[in-house]
Design an enzyme around this catalytic site. Structure first.
Site, short mmCIF file in Angstrom:
data_model
loop_
_atom_site.label_atom_id
_atom_site.label_comp_id
_atom_site.label_asym_id
_atom_site.label_seq_id
_atom_site.Cartn_x
_atom_site.Cartn_y
_atom_site.Cartn_z
N SER A 139 0.51 -5.49 -6.16
CA SER A 139 0.29 -6.07 -4.90
C SER A 139 0.46 -7.54 -5.48
O SER A 139 0.48 -7.56 -6.48
CB SER A 139 -1.99 -5.75 -5.50
OG SER A 139 -2.45 -6.55 -4.31
N TYR A 152 -10.32 -6.24 -9.23
CA TYR A 152 -8.77 -5.74 -8.36
C TYR A 152 -7.77 -6.21 -8.91
O TYR A 152 -6.66 -5.79 -9.62
CB TYR A 152 -9.18 -5.78 -6.69
CG TYR A 152 -8.16 -4.90 -6.10
CD1 TYR A 152 -7.79 -3.80 -6.67
CD2 TYR A 152 -7.72 -5.62 -5.23
CE1 TYR A 152 -6.26 -2.96 -5.95
CE2 TYR A 152 -6.33 -5.45 -4.88
CZ TYR A 152 -6.35 -3.42 -5.20
OH TYR A 152 -4.70 -3.56 -4.79
P1 NDP Z 1 -5.05 4.76 0.35
O1 NDP Z 1 -6.47 4.26 0.42
O2 NDP Z 1 -4.50 4.84 2.01
O3 NDP Z 1 -4.14 6.03 -0.63
C1 NDP Z 1 -4.54 5.64 -1.72
C2 NDP Z 1 -3.86 7.14 -1.93
O4 NDP Z 1 -4.89 7.20 -4.09
C3 NDP Z 1 -4.91 7.85 -1.95
O5 NDP Z 1 -3.69 8.63 -1.39
C4 NDP Z 1 -4.87 8.30 -2.91
O6 NDP Z 1 -5.00 10.02 -2.84
C5 NDP Z 1 -5.30 7.76 -4.05
N1 NDP Z 1 -5.72 8.04 -5.42
C6 NDP Z 1 -6.84 7.33 -5.20
N2 NDP Z 1 -7.38 7.37 -6.31
C7 NDP Z 1 -7.62 8.09 -6.89
C8 NDP Z 1 -7.59 9.43 -8.61
N3 NDP Z 1 -9.00 9.37 -8.76
N4 NDP Z 1 -6.80 9.91 -8.41
C9 NDP Z 1 -5.49 10.50 -7.86
N5 NDP Z 1 -5.00 9.20 -6.68
C10 NDP Z 1 -6.14 8.22 -6.13
O7 NDP Z 1 -4.61 2.91 0.00
P2 NDP Z 1 -3.54 2.26 0.18
O8 NDP Z 1 -1.93 3.80 0.30
O9 NDP Z 1 -3.09 1.07 0.46
O10 NDP Z 1 -2.96 2.35 -1.03
C11 NDP Z 1 -1.82 2.96 -2.25
C12 NDP Z 1 -1.62 1.20 -3.03
O11 NDP Z 1 -0.92 -0.21 -2.74
C13 NDP Z 1 -3.05 1.20 -4.36
O12 NDP Z 1 -1.78 0.94 -5.69
C14 NDP Z 1 -2.74 -0.44 -3.77
O13 NDP Z 1 -3.98 -0.40 -4.60
C15 NDP Z 1 -1.96 -0.81 -3.18
N6 NDP Z 1 -2.12 -1.69 -2.05
C16 NDP Z 1 -2.84 -1.56 -1.17
C17 NDP Z 1 -2.43 -2.63 -0.58
C18 NDP Z 1 -2.84 -2.63 1.03
O14 NDP Z 1 -3.20 -3.33 1.21
N7 NDP Z 1 -3.58 -1.55 1.49
C19 NDP Z 1 -1.91 -3.63 -0.31
C20 NDP Z 1 -1.25 -3.78 -2.02
C21 NDP Z 1 -0.85 -2.39 -2.59
P3 NDP Z 1 -6.99 10.95 -2.83
O15 NDP Z 1 -8.09 10.14 -2.05
O16 NDP Z 1 -6.69 11.97 -2.46
O17 NDP Z 1 -6.69 11.03 -4.59
C1 8X3 Z 2 -3.86 -5.10 -1.70
C2 8X3 Z 2 -4.03 -6.19 -1.02
O1 8X3 Z 2 -5.05 -8.90 -0.51
O2 8X3 Z 2 -6.85 -7.23 -0.63
O3 8X3 Z 2 -3.97 -5.65 -2.57
O4 8X3 Z 2 -5.61 -7.75 -2.43
S1 8X3 Z 2 -4.99 -7.54 -1.30
#
Ligand code: NDP
Ligand code: 8X3
Length: 252
Positions: A139, A152
């Site tokens: 991220s 985070y």
């Molecule tokens: P979502 O919330 O849409 O997806 C998160 C995914 O992670 C879900 O499929 C969820 O599945 C899974 N997950 C969460 N906790 C667990 C757990 N304990 N065990 C297994 N699976 C888990 O968020 P994003 O798609 O945005 O996030 C995906 C990645 O991208 C993360 O690592 C996030 O930190 C990163 N990210 C996101 C950004 C954003 O702005 N959205 C920016 C930068 C990075 P389920 O709940 O079914 O278990």
């Molecule tokens: C998710 C993006 O800007 O909330 O990793 O950290 S931010």
């Protein structure tokens, strides 16, 4: 020739789901994981029919389950070519002195330790075969620290450091290790961070065009289609409206 295999964690929504669908469209058999089995079942209908699909329901925090399930994959699924370590979320956004211990545990246990458990289970086979690609979803929060992002940001800085360490240790095996560090991507991320507060979550993405999960999946597709001598080691990708973790040009 048989299809290559990609394992995508956190494929029930957002970035992970887009990656699973995109990799399937370019011919990968898909192992998709998450806790919500119903969503993994539904994903089957969004994958092309010429690829195989193995949904696996587990919480990446459950060390024994992760190692048991991934250590006992059916024969046809054992040789994983691409691992996308994507499962993760932010939990809460408070000044550190007010932070919740449960939120801290969730972020460190899922974003850091969960990524390690899954990697541990998959790396052994990649090392034996001297081949594979590991893509960690970091991220912008792993490159910068912003107000109230404390734990985070710490978890994502850990992902950045672990990726660099993996790249060094995997080097003798010819395994590609990369990280993609996105800025603001409109997914379920903010609903999780703000514990279901829809208004607050929607406001994060208002007034500018955020990234979508597909934008990250497009980078994954580009990465896995490079020739063997090329690895995209470290990618920061932002919406054009975003300059840093905190500077976003909004037209509200
Ligand atoms: P979502 O919330 O849409 O997806 C998160 C995914 O992670 C879900 O499929 C969820 O599945 C899974 N997950 C969460 N906790 C667990 C757990 N304990 N065990 C297994 N699976 C888990 O968020 P994003 O798609 O945005 O996030 C995906 C990645 O991208 C993360 O690592 C996030 O930190 C990163 N990210 C996101 C950004 C954003 O702005 N959205 C920016 C930068 C990075 P389920 O709940 O079914 O278990
Ligand atoms: C998710 C993006 O800007 O909330 O990793 O950290 S931010």
């Amino acid at each position: 020739m048989k299809n290559k295999i990609a394992l995508v964690t956190g494929a029930t929504s957002g970035i992970g789901k887009a990656c699973a669908i995109t990799l399937a469209k370019i011919g990968y058999n898909i192992i998709a994981t998450g806790r919500r089995g119903d969503r993994l079942k539904e994903l089957a209908s969004e994958l092309p029919s010429n690829v195989d699909y193995l949904p696996l329901v587990f919480d990446v925090r459950d060390r024994e389950k992760v190692l048991d399930i991934l250590g006992a994959l059916p024969e046809a699924w054992k040789e994983i070519d691409v691992l996308i370590n994507n499962a993760g979320n932010a939990h809460g956004m408070d000044p550190i002195q007010n932070g919740s211990l449960d939120d801290w545990d969730a972020m460190m246990d899922i974003n850091v330790k969960g990524l390690l458990y899954v990697s541990k289970a998959v790396m052994a086979g990649m090392c034996d075969r001297k081949s594979g690609t590991i893509i960690n979803i970091g991220s912008i929060a792993g490159k910068e620290v912003y107000p109230n992002g404390n734990v985070y940001c710490g978890s994502k800085h850990a992902v950045d450091a672990i990726t660099q360490g993996m790249r060094i240790d995997m080097n003798p095996f010819g395994i590609k290790v990369m990280a993609i560090h996105p800025g603001l991507v409109e997914t379920e991320f903010s609903m999780v961070r703000f514990k279901g507060d829809e208004k607050r979550s929607e406001s994060v993405y208002q007034g500018f065009e955020p990234l979508l999960g597909q934008d990250i999946a497009d980078i994954v597709e580009f990465a896995v289609t490079r020739p063997p001598h090329v690895v995209l080691a470290d990618i920061v990708v932002l919406p054009t409206a975003q300059a840093t973790a905190t500077i976003v040009k909004k037209n509200l």
